[in-house]
Design a protein around this motif. Structure first.
Motif, mmCIF file in Angstrom:
data_model
loop_
_atom_site.group_PDB
_atom_site.id
_atom_site.type_symbol
_atom_site.label_atom_id
_atom_site.label_comp_id
_atom_site.label_asym_id
_atom_site.label_seq_id
_atom_site.Cartn_x
_atom_site.Cartn_y
_atom_site.Cartn_z
ATOM 1 N N TRP A 39 0.830 -1.203 0.000
ATOM 2 C CA TRP A 39 0.000 0.000 0.000
ATOM 3 C C TRP A 39 0.869 1.260 0.000
ATOM 4 O O TRP A 39 0.648 2.182 -0.791
ATOM 5 C CB TRP A 39 -0.924 -0.017 1.214
ATOM 6 N N GLU A 40 1.861 1.288 0.882
ATOM 7 C CA GLU A 40 2.737 2.453 0.974
ATOM 8 C C GLU A 40 3.555 2.638 -0.301
ATOM 9 O O GLU A 40 3.707 3.754 -0.803
ATOM 10 C CB GLU A 40 3.684 2.310 2.182
ATOM 11 N N GLU A 41 4.071 1.532 -0.832
ATOM 12 C CA GLU A 41 4.898 1.614 -2.045
ATOM 13 C C GLU A 41 4.074 2.057 -3.250
ATOM 14 O O GLU A 41 4.519 2.866 -4.055
ATOM 15 C CB GLU A 41 5.570 0.265 -2.331
ATOM 16 N N ASN A 42 2.855 1.534 -3.359
ATOM 17 C CA ASN A 42 2.012 1.910 -4.497
ATOM 18 C C ASN A 42 1.549 3.357 -4.418
ATOM 19 O O ASN A 42 1.367 4.005 -5.451
ATOM 20 C CB ASN A 42 0.816 0.965 -4.623
ATOM 21 N N LYS A 43 1.371 3.866 -3.201
ATOM 22 C CA LYS A 43 1.064 5.297 -3.073
ATOM 23 C C LYS A 43 2.213 6.141 -3.610
ATOM 24 O O LYS A 43 2.002 7.107 -4.342
ATOM 25 C CB LYS A 43 0.799 5.657 -1.592
ATOM 26 N N LYS A 44 3.442 5.761 -3.244
ATOM 27 C CA LYS A 44 4.615 6.487 -3.729
ATOM 28 C C LYS A 44 4.785 6.314 -5.242
ATOM 29 O O LYS A 44 5.122 7.259 -5.955
ATOM 30 C CB LYS A 44 5.873 5.992 -3.009
ATOM 31 N N LEU A 45 4.535 5.086 -5.721
ATOM 32 C CA LEU A 45 4.682 4.800 -7.147
ATOM 33 C C LEU A 45 3.710 5.613 -7.990
ATOM 34 O O LEU A 45 4.111 6.296 -8.940
ATOM 35 C CB LEU A 45 4.461 3.298 -7.394
ATOM 36 N N TRP A 46 2.427 5.563 -7.633
ATOM 37 C CA TRP A 46 1.411 6.233 -8.446
ATOM 38 C C TRP A 46 1.445 7.749 -8.301
ATOM 39 O O TRP A 46 0.975 8.468 -9.194
ATOM 40 C CB TRP A 46 0.028 5.684 -8.118
ATOM 41 N N LYS A 47 2.017 8.217 -7.212
ATOM 42 C CA LYS A 47 2.183 9.663 -7.064
ATOM 43 C C LYS A 47 3.115 10.210 -8.142
ATOM 44 O O LYS A 47 2.985 11.358 -8.584
ATOM 45 C CB LYS A 47 2.755 9.980 -5.670
ATOM 46 N N VAL A 48 4.047 9.371 -8.591
ATOM 47 C CA VAL A 48 4.956 9.752 -9.679
ATOM 48 C C VAL A 48 4.441 9.240 -11.015
ATOM 49 O O VAL A 48 4.401 9.971 -12.007
ATOM 50 C CB VAL A 48 6.380 9.202 -9.431
ATOM 51 N N ALA A 49 4.023 7.960 -11.052
ATOM 52 C CA ALA A 49 3.644 7.333 -12.319
ATOM 53 C C ALA A 49 2.385 7.948 -12.927
ATOM 54 O O ALA A 49 2.323 8.157 -14.146
ATOM 55 C CB ALA A 49 3.439 5.832 -12.114
ATOM 56 N N GLY A 50 1.374 8.255 -12.107
ATOM 57 C CA GLY A 50 0.122 8.808 -12.626
ATOM 58 C C GLY A 50 0.321 10.086 -13.422
ATOM 59 O O GLY A 50 -0.022 10.155 -14.609
ATOM 60 N N PRO A 51 0.877 11.132 -12.780
ATOM 61 C CA PRO A 51 1.127 12.367 -13.534
ATOM 62 C C PRO A 51 2.096 12.181 -14.700
ATOM 63 O O PRO A 51 1.952 12.807 -15.743
ATOM 64 C CB PRO A 51 1.734 13.292 -12.467
ATOM 65 N N SER A 52 3.095 11.292 -14.519
ATOM 66 C CA SER A 52 4.069 11.054 -15.588
ATOM 67 C C SER A 52 3.394 10.431 -16.811
ATOM 68 O O SER A 52 3.645 10.829 -17.951
ATOM 69 C CB SER A 52 5.188 10.144 -15.079
ATOM 70 N N ILE A 53 2.521 9.440 -16.578
ATOM 71 C CA ILE A 53 1.784 8.818 -17.685
ATOM 72 C C ILE A 53 0.890 9.840 -18.366
ATOM 73 O O ILE A 53 0.839 9.917 -19.596
ATOM 74 C CB ILE A 53 0.942 7.626 -17.166
ATOM 75 N N CYS A 54 0.208 10.638 -17.558
ATOM 76 C CA CYS A 54 -0.691 11.664 -18.100
ATOM 77 C C CYS A 54 0.073 12.652 -18.977
ATOM 78 O O CYS A 54 -0.364 13.012 -20.072
ATOM 79 C CB CYS A 54 -1.375 12.391 -16.944
ATOM 80 N N THR A 55 1.246 13.070 -18.518
ATOM 81 C CA THR A 55 2.057 14.025 -19.265
ATOM 82 C C THR A 55 2.561 13.426 -20.563
ATOM 83 O O THR A 55 2.506 14.063 -21.634
ATOM 84 C CB THR A 55 3.268 14.471 -18.422
ATOM 85 N N TYR A 196 -2.144 18.736 -14.621
ATOM 86 C CA TYR A 196 -3.103 19.780 -15.014
ATOM 87 C C TYR A 196 -2.745 20.370 -16.373
ATOM 88 O O TYR A 196 -3.603 20.576 -17.244
ATOM 89 C CB TYR A 196 -3.127 20.902 -13.968
ATOM 90 N N LEU A 197 -1.459 20.628 -16.569
ATOM 91 C CA LEU A 197 -1.004 21.211 -17.836
ATOM 92 C C LEU A 197 -1.161 20.219 -18.987
ATOM 93 O O LEU A 197 -1.471 20.619 -20.118
ATOM 94 C CB LEU A 197 0.461 21.646 -17.714
ATOM 95 N N ALA A 198 -0.964 18.934 -18.702
ATOM 96 C CA ALA A 198 -1.104 17.908 -19.740
ATOM 97 C C ALA A 198 -2.546 17.822 -20.230
ATOM 98 O O ALA A 198 -2.803 17.738 -21.446
ATOM 99 C CB ALA A 198 -0.655 16.561 -19.198
ATOM 100 N N VAL A 199 -3.497 17.831 -19.305
ATOM 101 C CA VAL A 199 -4.917 17.788 -19.676
ATOM 102 C C VAL A 199 -5.289 19.021 -20.485
ATOM 103 O O VAL A 199 -5.964 18.933 -21.528
ATOM 104 C CB VAL A 199 -5.800 17.674 -18.411
ATOM 105 N N LEU A 200 -4.834 20.189 -20.038
ATOM 106 C CA LEU A 200 -5.097 21.436 -20.760
ATOM 107 C C LEU A 200 -4.536 21.372 -22.178
ATOM 108 O O LEU A 200 -5.194 21.792 -23.142
ATOM 109 C CB LEU A 200 -4.469 22.615 -20.002
ATOM 110 N N THR A 201 -3.341 20.819 -22.321
ATOM 111 C CA THR A 201 -2.689 20.725 -23.627
ATOM 112 C C THR A 201 -3.509 19.894 -24.604
ATOM 113 O O THR A 201 -3.739 20.309 -25.750
ATOM 114 C CB THR A 201 -1.283 20.095 -23.465
ATOM 115 N N LEU A 202 -3.970 18.730 -24.170
ATOM 116 C CA LEU A 202 -4.740 17.850 -25.065
ATOM 117 C C LEU A 202 -6.064 18.474 -25.478
ATOM 118 O O LEU A 202 -6.429 18.467 -26.652
ATOM 119 C CB LEU A 202 -5.001 16.507 -24.381
ATOM 120 N N VAL A 203 -6.795 18.999 -24.499
ATOM 121 C CA VAL A 203 -8.103 19.599 -24.786
ATOM 122 C C VAL A 203 -7.949 20.776 -25.744
ATOM 123 O O VAL A 203 -8.695 20.905 -26.733
ATOM 124 C CB VAL A 203 -8.791 20.058 -23.478
ATOM 125 N N LEU A 204 -6.953 21.614 -25.489
ATOM 126 C CA LEU A 204 -6.738 22.792 -26.326
ATOM 127 C C LEU A 204 -6.296 22.397 -27.731
ATOM 128 O O LEU A 204 -6.715 23.013 -28.723
ATOM 129 C CB LEU A 204 -5.680 23.706 -25.683
#
Length: 495
Positions: A39-55, A196-204
């Protein structure tokens, strides 16, 4: 450091590691302990991986969305855009993103060791190095048409590609800021602003491309105008976040220290650049080799569609690659070999599960996704024929880039560069040429050979990772951090 001193440190680190393991074993049952650690490791992982994947989805998504709009303008425009985006942009991306990835090692390990002030200095040094590097890349974008004709590409495609490549020059310079700032923020797990910037970029980009092509009727020019605007949004947004108080611990303003010891940082950046370049250019050669076949326009269109789908999915793997680099670098910098190993296992298994799901999904869909990019029935049939290879590539993507991320976090870029050369260029490409041209499997043969190169590389990286003495890596990480820190301290005292 002398051999005796290193061995002594290794003994101390191993004792500390064993003590840490014994303390953890005393805390509750095995299942409870494992669940808590996951649980602790996945919180740390997705805190980086989620935004990184989105970007990365956003950055690559700009290319894919642009190609979808260009594909409905004309077949020649689509083939030319495919060449530029897959060859030139991947070429510049390979160099700039690769050199920027040195920050994952330097910033990640320094942040783990709580030497926060060094991150801002590393960032500024990377800006200087990448800007100089971009000036050397610039002539390739200016002289695209004669270069493509020189290597035998069709004149009509080469002429159109030369026009498109000039529009991409401002985009290339935006990568200097976007890539380095992303690595810098990732190492601190401060990357929600990136999302946030990644989502804005795609929509725009979707809105602007539609407006300029459908309403204003600007065609290719409209698409390229939209690309330039949206690619600079993340760069300006991240700069604003850093400059106006988003990173108070690590950004202390501009410093003359950024101009000192650039040679040493350049060496680290170059090894990172070579490692990633060899990886990203691999598919580029697949496109170039396809350009020499009969009916090259259909083959290029089908292959570029498959590679764009593959590349978009690979952004998930690249997100995990970045997360793996950050997690390993942070834990090595903090002196925990055990947590570094646990982070590696967790990220590889997580990425593999996602890869298996996507492998099944794309195998079922086959050529249906081609209609997003083209209405040409001949091209869609060719895409359907290539779909099994696409699905298998997607499965490999879920493991191989993550292992490269582990290498970045540990600072093994030089070793992985040699592995990439051997597996890609001495195994994959020769096999692809034989299967494609000699055996007569055409595009499928080239791709099959190159997939075999990736399989060999994945096996080698798995072997290296599993055989590594991570306690020793902790010691090496501390030596690296202390070397840069002491060097910086002594220079500050002199000045």
């Amino acid at each position: 450091m002398e051999e005796g001193g290193l061995q002594e440190k290794l003994i101390v680190e191993k004792k500390g590691s064993r003590k840490e393991e014994e303390e953890e074993e005393e805390e509750g049952g095995d299942n409870e302990k494992l669940s808590r650690r996951l649980w602790e490791e996945n919180k740390k992982l997705w805190k980086v991986a989620g935004p990184s994947i989105c970007t990365r989805f956003s950055t690559f998504g700009v290319t894919v969305i642009s190609q979808a709009f260009v594909g409905h303008i004309g077949a020649t425009e689509l083939a030319a855009y495919a060449l530029v985006s897959t060859v030139l942009i991947r070429f510049s991306n390979g160099i700039l993103l690769g050199m920027a990835s040195a920050l994952e090692t330097l910033c990640g390990q320094s942040y783990g060791a709580k030497q926060y002030h060094m991150l801002g200095i590393y960032l500024q040094r990377s800006w200087i190095i990448l800007f100089i590097c971009s000036l050397f890349i610039l002539p390739i974008f200016i002289f695209t048409t004669p270069l493509l004709k020189l290597i035998g590409q069709e004149d009509s495609i080469a002429e159109m590609a030369g026009t498109i490549s000039k529009w991409f020059i401002p985009v290339m310079f935006s990568y200097i800021w976007a890539f380095t700032l992303q690595m810098y923020l990732q190492s601190q797990s401060k990357n929600m602003i990136i999302t946030y910037l990644a989502v804005l970029t795609l929509v725009l980009h979707i809105s602007l491309s539609w407006f300029t092509t459908k309403i204003l009727g600007l065609g290719l020019v409209g698409v390229m105008i939209s690309v330039i605007i949206v690619m600079w949004i993340p760069a300006f947004g991240q700069l604003g976040f850093v400059f106006f108080g988003g990173c108070p611990e690590t950004w202390k303003g501009f410093s003359f220290s950024a101009f000192k010891d650039l040679c040493s940082i350049t060496k680290v950046s170059l090894s990172s650049g070579v490692m990633l370049c060899l990886e990203l250019w691999y598919n580029t050669l697949l496109v170039l080799l396809t350009g020499y076949m009969k009916n090259a326009e259909v083959a290029l269109d089908a292959l570029s569609i498959c590679l764009n789908i593959n590349g978009w999915e690979m952004m998930i793997a690249f997100g995990f690659m970045g997360a793996a680099g950050v997690r390993v670098a942070n834990e090595l910098g903090a002196g925990s070999a055990k947590r570094a190993k646990f982070a590696i296992i967790n990220v590889v298994v997580t990425s593999l599960i996602i890869g298996i799901i996507l492998f099944t999904f794309f195998l079922i869909l086959r050529g249906k996704l081609a209609y997003i990019f083209t209405e040409n029935s001949e091209v869609t049939r060719a895409v359907a024929d290539l779909s099994p290879l696409l699905s298998f590539s997607i499965l490999l993507n879920s493991v191989q880039p993550v292992l490269s991320g582990v290498a970045i976090g540990a600072g093994w870029q030089g070793v992985v560069a040699y592995v990439n050369i051997a597996c890609y260029y001495f195994i994959g490409i020769p096999l692809g040429i034989v299967l494609g041209y000699v055996v007569g499997f055409h595009v499928k043969g080239i791709w099959m050979g190159m997939i075999l190169g990736v399989v060999v590389q994945t096996i080698v990286l798995l072997y290296i990772t599993t055989r590594t003495d991570w306690e020793k890596q902790v010691v090496l990480s501390k030596e690296r951090i202390n070397k840069w820190y002491m060097k910086e301290e002594s220079k500050d005292e002199e000045s």
